[in-house]
Design a protein around this motif. Sequence first.
Motif, short mmCIF file in Angstrom:
data_model
loop_
_atom_site.label_atom_id
_atom_site.label_comp_id
_atom_site.label_asym_id
_atom_site.label_seq_id
_atom_site.Cartn_x
_atom_site.Cartn_y
_atom_site.Cartn_z
N UNK A 183 13.46 -14.49 6.63
CA UNK A 183 12.91 -13.50 5.69
C UNK A 183 11.89 -14.13 4.75
N UNK A 184 12.20 -15.35 4.30
CA UNK A 184 11.29 -16.04 3.38
C UNK A 184 9.97 -16.36 4.07
N UNK A 185 10.04 -16.80 5.32
CA UNK A 185 8.81 -17.11 6.07
C UNK A 185 7.97 -15.85 6.30
N UNK A 186 8.62 -14.76 6.69
CA UNK A 186 7.89 -13.52 6.94
C UNK A 186 7.28 -12.97 5.65
N UNK A 187 8.02 -13.06 4.56
CA UNK A 187 7.51 -12.55 3.28
C UNK A 187 6.28 -13.34 2.83
N UNK A 188 6.31 -14.65 3.02
CA UNK A 188 5.16 -15.48 2.66
C UNK A 188 3.95 -15.10 3.50
N UNK A 189 4.17 -14.90 4.79
CA UNK A 189 3.10 -14.51 5.71
C UNK A 189 2.46 -13.19 5.30
N UNK A 190 3.29 -12.19 5.03
CA UNK A 190 2.77 -10.86 4.67
C UNK A 190 2.09 -10.86 3.31
N UNK A 191 2.59 -11.63 2.37
CA UNK A 191 1.96 -11.68 1.05
C UNK A 191 0.59 -12.34 1.10
N UNK A 192 0.43 -13.32 1.96
CA UNK A 192 -0.90 -13.91 2.14
C UNK A 192 -1.86 -12.90 2.75
N UNK A 193 -1.37 -12.06 3.66
CA UNK A 193 -2.21 -11.05 4.29
C UNK A 193 -2.63 -9.98 3.29
N UNK A 194 -1.69 -9.44 2.53
CA UNK A 194 -2.02 -8.32 1.64
C UNK A 194 -2.90 -8.77 0.47
N UNK A 195 -2.89 -10.07 0.14
CA UNK A 195 -3.72 -10.56 -0.97
C UNK A 195 -5.08 -11.06 -0.50
N UNK A 196 -5.32 -11.04 0.82
CA UNK A 196 -6.60 -11.52 1.36
C UNK A 196 -7.63 -10.40 1.30
N UNK A 197 -8.86 -10.74 0.91
CA UNK A 197 -9.90 -9.72 0.72
C UNK A 197 -10.33 -9.06 2.02
N UNK A 198 -10.09 -9.69 3.16
CA UNK A 198 -10.43 -9.09 4.46
C UNK A 198 -9.19 -8.49 5.11
N UNK A 199 -8.15 -9.30 5.30
CA UNK A 199 -6.94 -8.81 5.95
C UNK A 199 -6.26 -7.70 5.17
N UNK A 200 -6.36 -7.78 3.84
CA UNK A 200 -5.67 -6.79 3.01
C UNK A 200 -6.19 -5.38 3.16
#
Length: 384
Positions: free
Chosen positions: A116-133
Amino acid sequence: MDTVEENGRDSPVLEEPFAPLYKIRVADAVKNGEAVQFTIKVHKVKDDEDGFVVRQFEDVEWLEHCLVTQQGVSGLIFPPLPPRPELDARSAEAKSKKQLGSSTKVIVGDEFQKDCRNLEKYLRLLISHEVFGKERALENFLTLKETYGNLRRQTELRLRKELMSRLSNVVGEVRKGGHRDIDEKFQQVRDWSSEYLSALKEDSANFKKTVFAQRRLAGAYGHLGTSLTSTSVYKDESSDKVDKLMGCLAEAMNDAKHGLEVLSTNDEKTLGFQLEFYCRYMDSLKEMLYRRTCLLVQYEDANKALEKAKPQKRQAAEEAQEAAQKAYNSCTDMARRELKTFEQERLRAFQHGLSAYAESQVKTARDTYALLVKSLATVKKMDI
C-alpha cells in the motif's frame, strides 16, 4: 508563455505551480483469489467530493502502460512502478529464510502495508506531476469503477503484441546507450546517475542486511525468553526464587525482542523505504536519459544523411532532419525541467527519511530502555 500589455509593453505572465486535482490514500489491500485488491480513497479537489475505487496490480500496470506509450513523453521521468505483491507460498518461504535465516521455521506474513505504501507513493507522484496529473488515463484510474476492469482486459492481447515490439526495439538500440553526449551537462548527469545508482543499490542492500540481522536477533531473544520460562520440577523456596528470577529475565528478553521488532519495522518504513524506492526511481531517470540519447543518435544520423543526400532525395532528408531535431530539442527541454524537479524531490525525500529514521531510533531506544530498567528494578527487589 502568455503575455499581458503593461504601460505599452508586453510583460510575461508567471505560471503558477501545478496544483494536484486529486488527493489520494491507499487505505488497505486484501487478497482476492490470485490477486491483491487495493482500496484507494480519492478526493476530487475541484468538486470537493470523496469516493473510492478498488484496483488490482494489473490495473496499475495498465495505467503505467497508458502513460508511457503517449507521444512526446521521452523527456519525462516516469515514477517507478511498485513491485508486484508476492502471494505464493514459495515466495513467502524464500523471503522468510532471507530475513530470518535459512534454518527458520517461521513464515513471514503478507506485507500488504508495504505494498500500500509503495502504491500510494507512486500515485502521489503521478497526481502532483504537471503532465501526468492532467492525463485522462489517470483520471479514469481514479474515478471509473466497474467499467475500468473491462477496459483493461479488452486490451491485454494488444499489450502483449506491443510489448514484443518494444523489446525488439530495445535490442536494436542497445548500441546507443554508450554514445557520447554533445551536451556536457547531460553527460555529467549520465555519469553521475550510473555511479550514484550503483552506490545506492549497495547502501540499500546493506541496510536490508542490518534490518534482517535485527530480526534474527529478535528471534533469538524470543527463543531465549521461552527457554527461561520453564519451571522447576521440585517446588521449594529456592526453586520458587529461581523461577521468579527466570520469569523476570524472560520478560526482559521479550521486551528486548519487541524493541528490535519495532526498530526493524520503523527502519524499513523510513530510511529503508526511501533507499529501495530511489533505486527504482534512479532506474527511471536512467531510462529517460537513454531515450534522450537515442533521439540524439537519430538526430546526428539525420544530419549525416542530409549531408550525403542526392538532389532528388534532399527534401525528404531535410524533413527527416527537422523532425529529428524537433524531437531531440523537445526531449532535452523537458528533461532539463524534469531533472531539476527530480533533484528537489530526491533531497526532500531523503531529508524526511533520515529525520524519521533518527526520530524512530531515539524513541524506540527510550521505550526499550524504560522496559529493561523496569525489569532490572524488579530483579533488585527480589529477596534472593
